[in-house]
Design an enzyme around this catalytic site. Structure first.
Site, PDB file in Angstrom:
ATOM      1  N   LYS A  13      36.993 -51.009  25.399  1.00 16.25           N
ATOM      2  CA  LYS A  13      37.959 -51.156  26.502  1.00 16.25           C
ATOM      3  C   LYS A  13      37.232 -51.436  27.821  1.00 16.25           C
ATOM      4  O   LYS A  13      37.589 -52.353  28.556  1.00 16.25           O
ATOM      5  CB  LYS A  13      38.804 -49.866  26.659  1.00 16.25           C
ATOM      6  CG  LYS A  13      39.520 -49.442  25.382  1.00 16.25           C
ATOM      7  CD  LYS A  13      40.325 -48.171  25.561  1.00 16.25           C
ATOM      8  CE  LYS A  13      39.521 -46.913  25.835  1.00 16.25           C
ATOM      9  NZ  LYS A  13      38.658 -46.460  24.719  1.00 16.25           N
ATOM     10  N   ARG A  87      47.187 -41.935  27.805  1.00 10.68           N
ATOM     11  CA  ARG A  87      46.585 -41.393  26.592  1.00 10.68           C
ATOM     12  C   ARG A  87      47.498 -40.418  25.885  1.00 10.68           C
ATOM     13  O   ARG A  87      47.120 -39.875  24.843  1.00 10.68           O
ATOM     14  CB  ARG A  87      45.323 -40.633  26.979  1.00 10.68           C
ATOM     15  CG  ARG A  87      44.032 -41.349  26.683  1.00 10.68           C
ATOM     16  CD  ARG A  87      42.917 -40.475  27.227  1.00 10.68           C
ATOM     17  NE  ARG A  87      41.674 -40.681  26.586  1.00 10.68           N
ATOM     18  CZ  ARG A  87      40.706 -41.471  27.035  1.00 10.68           C
ATOM     19  NH1 ARG A  87      40.880 -42.184  28.108  1.00 10.68           N
ATOM     20  NH2 ARG A  87      39.568 -41.544  26.403  1.00 10.68           N
ATOM     21  N   ARG A 126      25.172 -46.468  23.316  1.00 13.16           N
ATOM     22  CA  ARG A 126      25.616 -46.958  24.627  1.00 13.16           C
ATOM     23  C   ARG A 126      24.785 -46.380  25.770  1.00 13.16           C
ATOM     24  O   ARG A 126      24.381 -45.223  25.750  1.00 13.16           O
ATOM     25  CB  ARG A 126      27.081 -46.555  24.850  1.00 13.16           C
ATOM     26  CG  ARG A 126      27.534 -46.803  26.292  1.00 13.16           C
ATOM     27  CD  ARG A 126      28.999 -46.676  26.476  1.00 13.16           C
ATOM     28  NE  ARG A 126      29.524 -45.401  26.055  1.00 13.16           N
ATOM     29  CZ  ARG A 126      30.822 -45.122  26.020  1.00 13.16           C
ATOM     30  NH1 ARG A 126      31.697 -46.039  26.367  1.00 13.16           N
ATOM     31  NH2 ARG A 126      31.237 -43.940  25.641  1.00 13.16           N
ATOM     32  N   ARG A 160      25.963 -41.146  28.711  1.00  9.87           N
ATOM     33  CA  ARG A 160      27.004 -40.205  29.123  1.00  9.87           C
ATOM     34  C   ARG A 160      26.839 -38.873  28.404  1.00  9.87           C
ATOM     35  O   ARG A 160      26.433 -38.829  27.240  1.00  9.87           O
ATOM     36  CB  ARG A 160      28.377 -40.788  28.790  1.00  9.87           C
ATOM     37  CG  ARG A 160      28.920 -41.651  29.898  1.00  9.87           C
ATOM     38  CD  ARG A 160      30.134 -42.431  29.540  1.00  9.87           C
ATOM     39  NE  ARG A 160      31.140 -41.738  28.755  1.00  9.87           N
ATOM     40  CZ  ARG A 160      32.285 -42.303  28.380  1.00  9.87           C
ATOM     41  NH1 ARG A 160      32.549 -43.554  28.733  1.00  9.87           N
ATOM     42  NH2 ARG A 160      33.156 -41.628  27.665  1.00  9.87           N
ATOM     43  N   ARG A 171      36.805 -36.302  20.395  1.00 12.98           N
ATOM     44  CA  ARG A 171      37.482 -37.404  21.099  1.00 12.98           C
ATOM     45  C   ARG A 171      38.336 -38.227  20.134  1.00 12.98           C
ATOM     46  O   ARG A 171      39.449 -38.643  20.459  1.00 12.98           O
ATOM     47  CB  ARG A 171      36.446 -38.300  21.800  1.00 12.98           C
ATOM     48  CG  ARG A 171      35.894 -37.654  23.059  1.00 12.98           C
ATOM     49  CD  ARG A 171      34.540 -38.198  23.452  1.00 12.98           C
ATOM     50  NE  ARG A 171      34.545 -39.561  23.920  1.00 12.98           N
ATOM     51  CZ  ARG A 171      33.449 -40.307  24.060  1.00 12.98           C
ATOM     52  NH1 ARG A 171      32.259 -39.801  23.784  1.00 12.98           N
ATOM     53  NH2 ARG A 171      33.529 -41.531  24.496  1.00 12.98           N
TER      54      ARG A 171
HETATM   55  P1  AP5 Z   1      32.824 -49.493  25.736  1.00 14.25           P
HETATM   56  O1  AP5 Z   1      33.350 -50.775  26.293  1.00 14.25           O
HETATM   57  O2  AP5 Z   1      32.085 -48.579  26.660  1.00 14.25           O
HETATM   58  O3  AP5 Z   1      34.004 -48.701  24.963  1.00 14.25           O
HETATM   59  P2  AP5 Z   1      35.259 -47.926  25.521  1.00 14.25           P
HETATM   60  O4  AP5 Z   1      36.412 -48.255  24.644  1.00 14.25           O
HETATM   61  O5  AP5 Z   1      35.427 -48.172  26.988  1.00 14.25           O
HETATM   62  O6  AP5 Z   1      34.781 -46.455  25.189  1.00 14.25           O
HETATM   63  P3  AP5 Z   1      34.800 -45.114  26.029  1.00 14.25           P
HETATM   64  O7  AP5 Z   1      33.925 -44.158  25.267  1.00 14.25           O
HETATM   65  O8  AP5 Z   1      34.479 -45.346  27.465  1.00 14.25           O
HETATM   66  O9  AP5 Z   1      36.267 -44.695  25.852  1.00 14.25           O
HETATM   67  P4  AP5 Z   1      36.796 -43.308  26.005  1.00 14.25           P
HETATM   68  O10 AP5 Z   1      38.237 -43.627  25.950  1.00 14.25           O
HETATM   69  O11 AP5 Z   1      36.307 -42.293  25.055  1.00 14.25           O
HETATM   70  O12 AP5 Z   1      36.168 -42.819  27.403  1.00 14.25           O
HETATM   71  P5  AP5 Z   1      36.790 -42.636  28.843  1.00 14.25           P
HETATM   72  O13 AP5 Z   1      35.713 -42.855  29.818  1.00 14.25           O
HETATM   73  O14 AP5 Z   1      38.061 -43.374  28.988  1.00 14.25           O
HETATM   74  O15 AP5 Z   1      31.917 -49.874  24.469  1.00 14.25           O
HETATM   75  C1  AP5 Z   1      31.211 -48.876  23.747  1.00 14.25           C
HETATM   76  C2  AP5 Z   1      29.843 -49.425  23.314  1.00 14.25           C
HETATM   77  O16 AP5 Z   1      30.032 -50.480  22.362  1.00 14.25           O
HETATM   78  C3  AP5 Z   1      29.020 -50.039  24.470  1.00 14.25           C
HETATM   79  O17 AP5 Z   1      27.682 -49.746  24.272  1.00 14.25           O
HETATM   80  C4  AP5 Z   1      29.281 -51.572  24.341  1.00 14.25           C
HETATM   81  O18 AP5 Z   1      28.180 -52.323  24.808  1.00 14.25           O
HETATM   82  C5  AP5 Z   1      29.479 -51.718  22.834  1.00 14.25           C
HETATM   83  N1  AP5 Z   1      30.460 -52.750  22.516  1.00 14.25           N
HETATM   84  C6  AP5 Z   1      31.661 -52.963  23.143  1.00 14.25           C
HETATM   85  N2  AP5 Z   1      32.322 -53.980  22.543  1.00 14.25           N
HETATM   86  C7  AP5 Z   1      31.536 -54.397  21.509  1.00 14.25           C
HETATM   87  C8  AP5 Z   1      31.687 -55.421  20.514  1.00 14.25           C
HETATM   88  N3  AP5 Z   1      32.776 -56.199  20.463  1.00 14.25           N
HETATM   89  N4  AP5 Z   1      30.691 -55.551  19.608  1.00 14.25           N
HETATM   90  C9  AP5 Z   1      29.579 -54.767  19.634  1.00 14.25           C
HETATM   91  N5  AP5 Z   1      29.373 -53.790  20.562  1.00 14.25           N
HETATM   92  C10 AP5 Z   1      30.354 -53.610  21.489  1.00 14.25           C
HETATM   93  O19 AP5 Z   1      37.178 -41.067  28.796  1.00 14.25           O
HETATM   94  C11 AP5 Z   1      36.195 -40.059  28.774  1.00 14.25           C
HETATM   95  C12 AP5 Z   1      36.868 -38.690  28.845  1.00 14.25           C
HETATM   96  O20 AP5 Z   1      37.605 -38.576  30.081  1.00 14.25           O
HETATM   97  C13 AP5 Z   1      37.903 -38.368  27.759  1.00 14.25           C
HETATM   98  O21 AP5 Z   1      37.293 -37.876  26.570  1.00 14.25           O
HETATM   99  C14 AP5 Z   1      38.766 -37.327  28.469  1.00 14.25           C
HETATM  100  O22 AP5 Z   1      38.123 -36.059  28.500  1.00 14.25           O
HETATM  101  C15 AP5 Z   1      38.823 -37.849  29.897  1.00 14.25           C
HETATM  102  N6  AP5 Z   1      39.948 -38.763  30.143  1.00 14.25           N
HETATM  103  C16 AP5 Z   1      39.860 -40.078  30.486  1.00 14.25           C
HETATM  104  N7  AP5 Z   1      41.083 -40.605  30.645  1.00 14.25           N
HETATM  105  C17 AP5 Z   1      41.968 -39.614  30.393  1.00 14.25           C
HETATM  106  C18 AP5 Z   1      43.387 -39.559  30.377  1.00 14.25           C
HETATM  107  N8  AP5 Z   1      44.136 -40.649  30.643  1.00 14.25           N
HETATM  108  N9  AP5 Z   1      43.973 -38.380  30.063  1.00 14.25           N
HETATM  109  C19 AP5 Z   1      43.235 -37.263  29.808  1.00 14.25           C
HETATM  110  N10 AP5 Z   1      41.883 -37.260  29.800  1.00 14.25           N
HETATM  111  C20 AP5 Z   1      41.260 -38.426  30.085  1.00 14.25           C
END
Ligand code: AP5
Length: 213
Positions: A13, A87, A126, A160, A171
């Site tokens: 994402k 979410r 990552r 991270r 997660r």
């Molecule tokens: P990346 O693009 O970083 O993936 P992502 O989907 O953004 O993954 P996240 O881990 O950031 O999502 P998340 O939802 O767990 O975290 P968030 O920060 O929102 O890609 C991942 C890796 O793969 C990278 O190394 C990239 O280079 C590689 N890659 C990408 N695409 C690829 C492809 N096509 N092919 C090969 N490699 C690829 O949330 C973190 C925490 O915050 C949550 O756990 C929660 O505690 C809190 N939080 C955030 N939002 C909320 C909410 N709305 N409500 C409640 N708690 C929340």
């Protein structure tokens, strides 16, 4: 145009959101990034948020809805990309209410489909730039020069705190229990499209572009 990128941790994402910002002038609203900023504040709230995130659990709806409302009141430029929000069903209802309140519209919800087994490798490999936020992977998207960000030249590359197998399991469980029902919710709203998130980064971007255009 306002869109949601929906998918489990590591689906890509953030990677696709950053491309849409560069290519279309859209505005990325990542609740994960906003919460990571809040946790560095040193306040009691920041400390509570840090503990929840490190465990891989979800922060309360109230906190994230408040963060989003602050951001969507201004100009939406080329449109908002909601990355990691909503979410829960409660957050999805709240987003609908906020968009109506600020006379905005939701155009597309893009589900990024991936195989769970690919996620561990993506998450564990990552690293991100602490200065500009560019996202890398040790195998699929390394920096051109070792230890230096391609975009801003910073050497502040980091992992991270929640990018480990144990936190990822929680997660993923949170995703399947609380977030995956949104796929049906937005299908029923007529907003849902899906892309293969396992394809190469540029191919995923082309599939998203085909939906947006
Ligand atoms: P990346 O693009 O970083 O993936 P992502 O989907 O953004 O993954 P996240 O881990 O950031 O999502 P998340 O939802 O767990 O975290 P968030 O920060 O929102 O890609 C991942 C890796 O793969 C990278 O190394 C990239 O280079 C590689 N890659 C990408 N695409 C690829 C492809 N096509 N092919 C090969 N490699 C690829 O949330 C973190 C925490 O915050 C949550 O756990 C929660 O505690 C809190 N939080 C955030 N939002 C909320 C909410 N709305 N409500 C409640 N708690 C929340």
């Amino acid at each position: 145009m306002n869109i949601i990128l929906l998918g489990p941790p590591g689906a890509g994402k953030g990677t696709q959101a950053r491309k849409l910002v560069d290519e279309r002038g859209m505005i990325q609203l990542s609740t994960g990034d906003m919460l990571r900023e809040a946790r560095t504040s040193g306040t009691e709230m920041g400390k509570r948020v840090a503990a929840i995130m490190d465990a891989g659990e979800l922060v309360t709806d109230e906190i994230v809805i408040g963060l989003i409302e602050e951001k969507i009141q201004g100009d939406n430029g080329g449109g908002f990309i909601f990355d990691g929000f909503p979410r829960t069903l409660g957050q999805a209802d709240a987003l609908g209410d906020l968009l109506a309140k600020y006379k905005q519209h939701l155009d597309h919800v893009i589900e990024m489909r991936v195989d769970d087994t690919a996620l561990v490798n993506r998450i564990v490999g990552r690293f991100t730039c602490g200065n500009c936020g560019e996202v890398y992977h040790k195998d699929t998207k390394p920096t051109k020069k070792d230890g230096v960000c391609d975009v801003c030249g910073s050497e502040d590359l980091k992992h991270r705190a929640d990018d480990n197998e144990e936190s990822l399991r929680t997660r993923l469980m949170e995703y399947y229990k609380k977030t995956s029902p949104l796929i049906g919710y937005y299908y029923a709203n007529g907003k849902l499209s899906s892309v293969n998130g396992l394809a190469e980064i540029d191919k995923v971007a082309s599939s998203i572009a085909a939906i947006l255009d």
